[in-house]
Motif scaffolding. Structure first.
Motif, mmCIF file in Angstrom:
data_model
loop_
_atom_site.group_PDB
_atom_site.id
_atom_site.type_symbol
_atom_site.label_atom_id
_atom_site.label_comp_id
_atom_site.label_asym_id
_atom_site.label_seq_id
_atom_site.Cartn_x
_atom_site.Cartn_y
_atom_site.Cartn_z
ATOM 1 N N TYR A 1 0.839 -1.199 0.000
ATOM 2 C CA TYR A 1 0.000 0.000 0.000
ATOM 3 C C TYR A 1 0.879 1.256 0.000
ATOM 4 O O TYR A 1 1.998 1.249 0.517
ATOM 5 N N ILE A 2 0.338 2.333 -0.550
ATOM 6 C CA ILE A 2 0.955 3.655 -0.476
ATOM 7 C C ILE A 2 -0.126 4.648 -0.103
ATOM 8 O O ILE A 2 -1.316 4.457 -0.446
ATOM 9 N N TYR A 3 0.259 5.696 0.607
ATOM 10 C CA TYR A 3 -0.684 6.705 1.069
ATOM 11 C C TYR A 3 -0.350 8.021 0.377
ATOM 12 O O TYR A 3 0.718 8.597 0.600
ATOM 13 N N ILE A 4 -1.246 8.478 -0.493
ATOM 14 C CA ILE A 4 -0.974 9.691 -1.264
ATOM 15 C C ILE A 4 -1.824 10.848 -0.726
ATOM 16 O O ILE A 4 -3.019 10.689 -0.452
ATOM 17 N N PRO A 5 -1.233 12.023 -0.530
ATOM 18 C CA PRO A 5 -2.004 13.179 -0.057
ATOM 19 C C PRO A 5 -3.143 13.516 -1.032
ATOM 20 O O PRO A 5 -3.044 13.267 -2.245
ATOM 21 N N PHE A 6 -4.202 14.091 -0.502
ATOM 22 C CA PHE A 6 -5.294 14.545 -1.368
ATOM 23 C C PHE A 6 -4.747 15.452 -2.474
ATOM 24 O O PHE A 6 -5.189 15.391 -3.629
ATOM 25 N N ASP A 7 -3.776 16.301 -2.115
ATOM 26 C CA ASP A 7 -3.224 17.228 -3.107
ATOM 27 C C ASP A 7 -2.423 16.520 -4.188
ATOM 28 O O ASP A 7 -2.250 17.075 -5.284
ATOM 29 N N TYR A 8 -1.905 15.331 -3.914
ATOM 30 C CA TYR A 8 -1.220 14.569 -4.962
ATOM 31 C C TYR A 8 -2.226 14.219 -6.059
ATOM 32 O O TYR A 8 -1.947 14.382 -7.253
ATOM 33 N N MET A 9 -3.387 13.740 -5.632
ATOM 34 C CA MET A 9 -4.417 13.394 -6.610
ATOM 35 C C MET A 9 -4.870 14.627 -7.375
ATOM 36 O O MET A 9 -5.088 14.580 -8.591
ATOM 37 N N LYS A 10 -4.993 15.759 -6.678
ATOM 38 C CA LYS A 10 -5.400 16.995 -7.356
ATOM 39 C C LYS A 10 -4.377 17.418 -8.415
ATOM 40 O O LYS A 10 -4.740 17.918 -9.477
ATOM 41 N N ALA A 11 -3.108 17.213 -8.115
ATOM 42 C CA ALA A 11 -2.063 17.663 -9.031
ATOM 43 C C ALA A 11 -1.822 16.701 -10.186
ATOM 44 O O ALA A 11 -1.522 17.132 -11.299
ATOM 45 N N TYR A 12 -1.971 15.397 -9.947
ATOM 46 C CA TYR A 12 -1.527 14.417 -10.944
ATOM 47 C C TYR A 12 -2.607 13.422 -11.355
ATOM 48 O O TYR A 12 -2.327 12.468 -12.089
ATOM 49 N N GLY A 13 -3.850 13.645 -10.888
ATOM 50 C CA GLY A 13 -4.926 12.728 -11.232
ATOM 51 C C GLY A 13 -5.437 12.929 -12.651
ATOM 52 O O GLY A 13 -5.597 14.055 -13.116
ATOM 53 N N TYR A 14 -5.665 11.818 -13.341
ATOM 54 C CA TYR A 14 -6.256 11.856 -14.686
ATOM 55 C C TYR A 14 -7.769 11.616 -14.609
ATOM 56 O O TYR A 14 -8.556 12.251 -15.299
ATOM 57 N N SER A 15 -8.140 10.634 -13.789
ATOM 58 C CA SER A 15 -9.531 10.203 -13.722
ATOM 59 C C SER A 15 -9.747 9.455 -12.419
ATOM 60 O O SER A 15 -8.795 8.944 -11.817
ATOM 61 N N ALA A 16 -10.991 9.378 -11.964
ATOM 62 C CA ALA A 16 -11.350 8.568 -10.800
ATOM 63 C C ALA A 16 -12.762 8.048 -11.019
ATOM 64 O O ALA A 16 -13.692 8.838 -11.204
ATOM 65 N N ILE A 17 -12.921 6.743 -11.032
ATOM 66 C CA ILE A 17 -14.243 6.164 -11.289
ATOM 67 C C ILE A 17 -14.678 5.271 -10.135
ATOM 68 O O ILE A 17 -13.872 4.589 -9.511
ATOM 69 N N ARG A 18 -15.981 5.348 -9.830
ATOM 70 C CA ARG A 18 -16.590 4.405 -8.887
ATOM 71 C C ARG A 18 -17.018 3.187 -9.701
ATOM 72 O O ARG A 18 -17.668 3.302 -10.729
ATOM 73 N N VAL A 19 -16.669 1.984 -9.243
ATOM 74 C CA VAL A 19 -17.062 0.776 -9.953
ATOM 75 C C VAL A 19 -18.000 -0.044 -9.080
ATOM 76 O O VAL A 19 -17.984 0.057 -7.854
ATOM 77 N N SER A 20 -18.830 -0.856 -9.733
ATOM 78 C CA SER A 20 -19.765 -1.705 -9.005
ATOM 79 C C SER A 20 -19.933 -3.021 -9.744
ATOM 80 O O SER A 20 -19.606 -3.135 -10.930
ATOM 81 N N VAL A 21 -20.415 -4.021 -9.040
ATOM 82 C CA VAL A 21 -20.647 -5.331 -9.638
ATOM 83 C C VAL A 21 -22.080 -5.744 -9.374
ATOM 84 O O VAL A 21 -22.719 -5.286 -8.421
#
Length: 540
Positions: free
Chosen positions: A519-539
């Motif tokens: 596991y790695i723990y990334i700051p919220f700001d890391y995602m803000k700076a380098y995030g491309y996409s974030a999707i919720r998935v379901s089955v």
């Protein structure tokens, strides 16, 4: 009556396309023949064996012309994605997005080796201080992820889906306190109204998560990978020895609880293949299945990535995939996942590229070295590639391993795009609420030095560590939870605080002997700076 001799019978059976001991074999489609070299990694077989395989599940003819058309389609898609991003930037002043798009690895960086398919070989280290080589993804992946999030986030169905996800997890008291419209009222509203209501979650989400209780271990939970249904020794869990994979005493995993913690399955390892999209989707699917059924399963990344590279985004050589497209396609087709023991993962640790005089990728060597399953080849999809010479031409088929789907069926249902490039603070709020309400997230993002140089406890380094440094490529991961700085201080007062208010808890696919048990723990700001996409998935 005159009896037929054996030779006569043999001739009659042969004329009917039969052997003396078997049924009629399917005919070879002569339109699929080609001249020239056979594809790298192919195996020449007899006519009888070739024809006997033509009707097996998943068998598809291979031709160089198909390769050419697939490459042209991929190039056209990349150009369309580029235009989608450029049009979006022309209409929105977003310098951070422009910088993200332009951030590519430094060609002089010895730890990042450019590959002929546009991806990268990242050289880092594991917890045993051994060299760890992984494949990160290139600009084509980044463009596809950015374009899909740009296209899908503002759609009315997506906005309604986000609202329904949050609203359905709130009590009547909370709905009244925050004066939230009913689902029926929202469904009858126009997009502008829906967006205005949804935007309020940026301000009110802290109150919605304040009362969350720590979970208890669900019945049936196990932290023993061998107890997961479908487990196969080795395969997708290489580089996970107990000597270097233990969770750290001062890391988040060992000290805190979060809603989805005990529904996560074991950490896997993608090896030397750019298959992170398959690993992230499979991990998220396993988690959602565990939450729904209290059963922990190990699904086959090999079978899923084969489907990606052989059918949904077909190519013979070269890695990568489009996270949203793949998940939506698998859901639309009712894809049924197979268990790991049906087709074990091949990490291809010894794989090397074969290049032509123009440094173009034309094949692989040693993809199957050390892999015991006969269904393997020096290709991206790793189906068997069987060829025969007939009618003066070559004929080849890609033949994936026949697998039996898991029972009961594990079927993807759909996704929601949570990432809004125009308001990343709102995106963080959506991700936090999604995770708080026990829905897993698949994120695509850039790998920066603060990621692979994260400290021994798994905390990614501060944003300032990335100043003046370049990306190490792109990646897809499963996000299993979050922790706020205020909660972090309760038990780990000496831990570095996450910039932006806390950390996302990321289950990576580089083996359990990496950072905090994988596991790695990334700051919220890391995602803000380098995030491309974030999707919720379901089955289902």
């Amino acid at each position: 009556m005159k009896k037929l001799g054996f030779l006569t019978v043999l001739l009659v059976l042969t004329a009917c396309g039969q052997t003396p001991t078997g049924p009629k074999l399917p005919e070879v489609d002569q339109t699929q023949g080609f001249s020239g070299d056979l594809p790298t990694g192919s195996k020449v077989v007899s006519e009888e064996e070739f024809r006997s395989k033509l009707n097996e599940p998943g068998a598809e003819y291979y031709t160089p012309e198909k390769d050419k058309k697939n490459a042209e389609a991929a190039a056209a898609k990349e150009a369309a994605d580029q235009k989608t991003i450029e049009d979006f930037l022309n209409n929105n002043d977003l310098p951070e997005l422009k910088a993200l798009l332009a951030n590519v690895p430094d060609p002089k960086d010895p730890s990042v080796k450019p590959l002929a398919d546009g991806n990268y070989e990242l050289i880092t280290s594991d917890n045993a201080e051994q060299t760890l080589k992984v494949i990160t993804l290139g600009q084509r992946f980044k463009k596809s992820e950015l374009a899909r999030s740009i296209e899908n986030f503002p759609k009315k169905d997506n906005q309604l889906g986000i609202y329904e996800l949050i609203y359905s997890n709130l009590s009547e008291v909370e709905r009244k306190e925050y004066q939230l419209p009913t689902l029926e009222e929202m469904r009858g509203s126009d997009l502008r109204t829906i967006n205005a209501v949804n935007s309020r979650f940026q301000q009110i989400y802290p109150g919605l998560i304040a009362g969350l209780l720590d979970p208890t271990k669900p019945v049936g939970w196990t932290d023993d990978p061998t107890k997961e249904q479908g487990y196969l020794d080795g395969s997708d869990r290489t580089n996970s020895a107990a000597s270097c994979s233990a969770f750290k005493d001062t890391g988040i995993y060992k000290n805190f609880e979060w809603p989805l913690k005990y529904y996560a399955t074991s950490v896997k390892n993608q090896g030397m293949r750019g298959s992170c999209v398959a690993f992230a989707i499979v991990a998220a699917t396993e988690m959602q299945y565990a939450k729904a059924n209290n059963k922990w399963i190990n699904l086959s990344e090999q079978a899923f990535y084969n489907r990606i590279a052989n059918v949904w985004q077909p190519r013979t050589y070269g890695d990568g995939a489009d996270t949203t497209f793949i998940y939506n396609t698998s859901a639309a087709q009712g894809h049924q996942f197979a268990l790991e023991n049906q087709w074990g993962y091949n990490a291809s640790w010894s794989r090397s590229n074969i290049l032509n005089a123009s440094d173009e990728l034309i094949g692989y060597n040693n993809s199957c070295t050390g892999y015991t399953d006969s269904y393997c080849s020096d290709t991206a999809h790793q189906s068997q590639v069987l060829c025969v010479k007939l009618f003066g031409n070559n004929f080849c088929i890609n033949l994936p391993k026949p697998v039996t789907p898991a029972a009961p069926a594990v079927v993807p249902q759909g996704q929601l795009e949570l990432w809004n490039h125009e308001n990343k603070d709102l995106s963080i709020a959506y991700m936090i609420l999604t995770l708080a309400f026990k829905n897993t997230v698949v994120a695509s993002l850039g790998v920066m030095p603060s990621w692979d140089d994260a400290n021994a406890n798994g905390f990614a380094l501060s944003q300032s560590y990335n100043d003046g440094k370049k990306s190490r490529g792109g990646h897809a991961v499963q996000i299993t939870g979050f922790i706020t700085n205020s909660k972090l201080r309760e038990k780990l007062p000496n831990a570095p605080e996450g910039e932006g208010g806390g950390y996302f808890i990321v289950k990576n696919s580089w083996g359990a002997c990496w950072k905090d048990g994988g596991y790695i723990y990334i700051p919220f700001d890391y995602m803000k700076a380098y995030g491309y996409s974030a999707i919720r998935v379901s089955v289902k």
